[in-house]
Every structure is written in structure tokens, then in C-alpha cells.
Scaffold this motif. Sequence first.
Motif, PDB file in Angstrom:
ATOM      1  N   UNK A   1       0.729  -1.270  -0.170  1.00 25.37           N
ATOM      2  CA  UNK A   1       0.025   0.100   0.043  1.00 25.37           C
ATOM      3  C   UNK A   1       0.952   1.164  -0.113  1.00 25.37           C
ATOM      4  N   UNK A   2       2.271   1.058   0.253  1.00 17.56           N
ATOM      5  CA  UNK A   2       2.913   2.232   0.348  1.00 17.56           C
ATOM      6  C   UNK A   2       4.089   2.018  -0.986  1.00 17.56           C
ATOM      7  N   UNK A   3       3.721   1.384  -2.025  1.00 18.83           N
ATOM      8  CA  UNK A   3       4.763   1.079  -3.284  1.00 18.83           C
ATOM      9  C   UNK A   3       5.187  -0.062  -3.138  1.00 18.83           C
ATOM     10  N   UNK A   4       5.305  -0.712  -2.239  1.00 17.56           N
ATOM     11  CA  UNK A   4       6.117  -2.098  -2.117  1.00 17.56           C
ATOM     12  C   UNK A   4       5.705  -3.181  -3.264  1.00 17.56           C
ATOM     13  N   UNK A   5       6.327  -4.231  -3.294  1.00 14.26           N
ATOM     14  CA  UNK A   5       5.690  -5.238  -4.331  1.00 14.26           C
ATOM     15  C   UNK A   5       6.335  -6.578  -4.034  1.00 14.26           C
ATOM     16  N   UNK A   6       5.529  -7.583  -4.614  1.00 16.05           N
ATOM     17  CA  UNK A   6       5.975  -8.847  -4.614  1.00 16.05           C
ATOM     18  C   UNK A   6       6.344  -9.248  -6.011  1.00 16.05           C
ATOM     19  N   UNK A   7       7.685  -9.982  -6.040  1.00 13.70           N
ATOM     20  CA  UNK A   7       7.890 -10.517  -7.361  1.00 13.70           C
ATOM     21  C   UNK A   7       8.330 -11.985  -7.410  1.00 13.70           C
ATOM     22  N   UNK A   8       8.451 -12.518  -8.721  1.00 14.28           N
ATOM     23  CA  UNK A   8       8.669 -13.782  -9.016  1.00 14.28           C
ATOM     24  C   UNK A   8       9.424 -13.582 -10.386  1.00 14.28           C
ATOM     25  N   UNK A   9      10.550 -14.463 -10.588  1.00 13.58           N
ATOM     26  CA  UNK A   9      11.381 -14.342 -11.770  1.00 13.58           C
ATOM     27  C   UNK A   9      11.787 -15.761 -12.102  1.00 13.58           C
ATOM     28  N   UNK A  10      11.522 -16.157 -13.299  1.00 16.80           N
ATOM     29  CA  UNK A  10      11.737 -17.668 -13.818  1.00 16.80           C
ATOM     30  C   UNK A  10      12.759 -17.450 -14.926  1.00 16.80           C
ATOM     31  N   UNK A  11      13.899 -18.050 -14.896  1.00 20.21           N
ATOM     32  CA  UNK A  11      14.836 -18.241 -15.934  1.00 20.21           C
ATOM     33  C   UNK A  11      14.967 -19.612 -16.497  1.00 20.21           C
ATOM     34  N   UNK A  12      14.924 -19.869 -17.891  1.00 22.52           N
ATOM     35  CA  UNK A  12      15.127 -21.210 -18.504  1.00 22.52           C
ATOM     36  C   UNK A  12      16.144 -21.112 -19.637  1.00 22.52           C
ATOM     37  N   UNK A  13      16.643 -22.187 -19.677  1.00 22.75           N
ATOM     38  CA  UNK A  13      17.947 -22.404 -20.652  1.00 22.75           C
ATOM     39  C   UNK A  13      17.396 -23.583 -21.669  1.00 22.75           C
TER      40      UNK A  13
END
Length: 258
Positions: free
Chosen positions: A129-141
Motif C-alpha cells: 500500500x506504500x508502493x512495495x511489491x512482490x516479485x517472481x522471476x523464472x529463467x529457462x535455458x
Amino acid sequence: MPPRLLRPARAAFLCACAAILTPALVACSSSDGASAGTPSAASSKTSTNDNSAAPNLTMPVSRFAVAQADLGIDFIVDIPATLQLTAADYAKAPVFASPQEGETLLKQWGYQGGYETGYTPEGREKAVLQGGFYSKIETHLFADQDGAKKAFDRFSSYLKATPGNQPQTAEPVGNQHVAFQRIEGKVPTSSVNSVYHYYLFRRGNLVSVVFTYGADGFMKIDTAREMAYMVDQKALGKATAVEPTPTSNYTPAATPKK
């Protein structure tokens, strides 16, 4: 049900509730409203993209992922959701009609391996609510660029077909890219809309997708794009690519138990 990334979600990460769904780190908001929700390390980088370079990258793919050091001290790694992925693991992703189809296609595409990680805001929904965020990153080769192109097309089609996902115009990263936004539900304990962003790109034989969850009004596709840019800079050799230290639940690909 809230949208998911390409791999099945473990918990209510997308709801930004106490239980975090996928790999996640914490990002507290910036004091500057214009940049709130954007990793400071990312925003300091140039946005220039070279769409012609197509390196043939080698394992381990985890060295190209966004690391805590890339984001700064306001981010905390979601250790239980930091995983190395084999073809058997990723075949269960909702992007495939069945695990059997997944394994068949991944084999055809020359899947070498994948890695997922993520970050969650220290204050969770309060931080959101103050501008923070959740994230997820996938990398595939993949074994080669052709296999990566086929995977990119499949992943892109899946995201495009997901109800509620809206295509977004975003600065390019890599050789191919697509971006989507979805507004669904409210940030817990508030009347503020939740917003989800996906940024999928391919660089040579690497395919990566970045997912972010935050509050509408703070979050834009730019944040996911800047995190994708971090991955791309490592793939291009323009940023240091270091294999992360294994977490307590991180296990290398192993022979399946009988």
C-alpha cells in the motif's frame, strides 16, 4: 482465482497474504513517489536494448537470475520458493495441457534447466500500500535458439489467453518480448485494486519471465521490465553473472526417486 505465473503457485503469493506463493523478496517503497515500486538498482541502469545479439548460453541458468544484490537491502529472498527446475518439474506448469505434454515439448525444445526465485516486501500488504511489491522471476535455458523461440511462443500464447491479462506496451528487452497487466481483487485490508504485471522475453537460447504484484497506482509494467533487463544484462555479459549460493531447500537436478 488470481493469475499465476507459468509454474504452478504454492500458496497465496498472488493474493499478497501472509503466505507467500512463489519465490519472493521484499521491496519497500521509495520516498520518491515517481519511482515507488521500482528497484533502485534497476532504475539506475540504462534502458538501451540490443535486439540483435543472440548468445548461446550454458548452464547453470541460475547465474542469470535477479539476485538480492541487484535489488538492494529493502528486498528479502523467499527461500522456500527458490528452486532449480528440471524438465520433469516444469512439465507440471499450467502452460501445458498435461505433464505428459509438458515433458514431450520440453524434450523437443531441448530444455536444459530452469531456476525460479522471488522477493516480497518486508511489510507485506502494508508495504504494498506504500508502493512495495512482490516479485517472481523464472529463467529457462534451451539447447539452442530455435527451441527457445518455440518455448517463448508457447509461454506468450498462454499469457495472452489467460482471462483478464491485457497486453502492455513496454520498452523491449532481448530478441523478443511481450508484456501483460491484470487488475483483479483488492490489496488485503484496503479498497485499493491489486495489479499484476508479466514481462516475458527471450535472449538467444534463454527465456525469462518476470512477475510483479502490487497496488494499482504505484505499479507499472516498467518495474517488471527493469527486472527483466537485469537478467538480460547478465545474459549479454554486461553484468556479473554469479551462481547463487544454494538455499536450504535448493537441490540440484537429481535422479528421480524410485
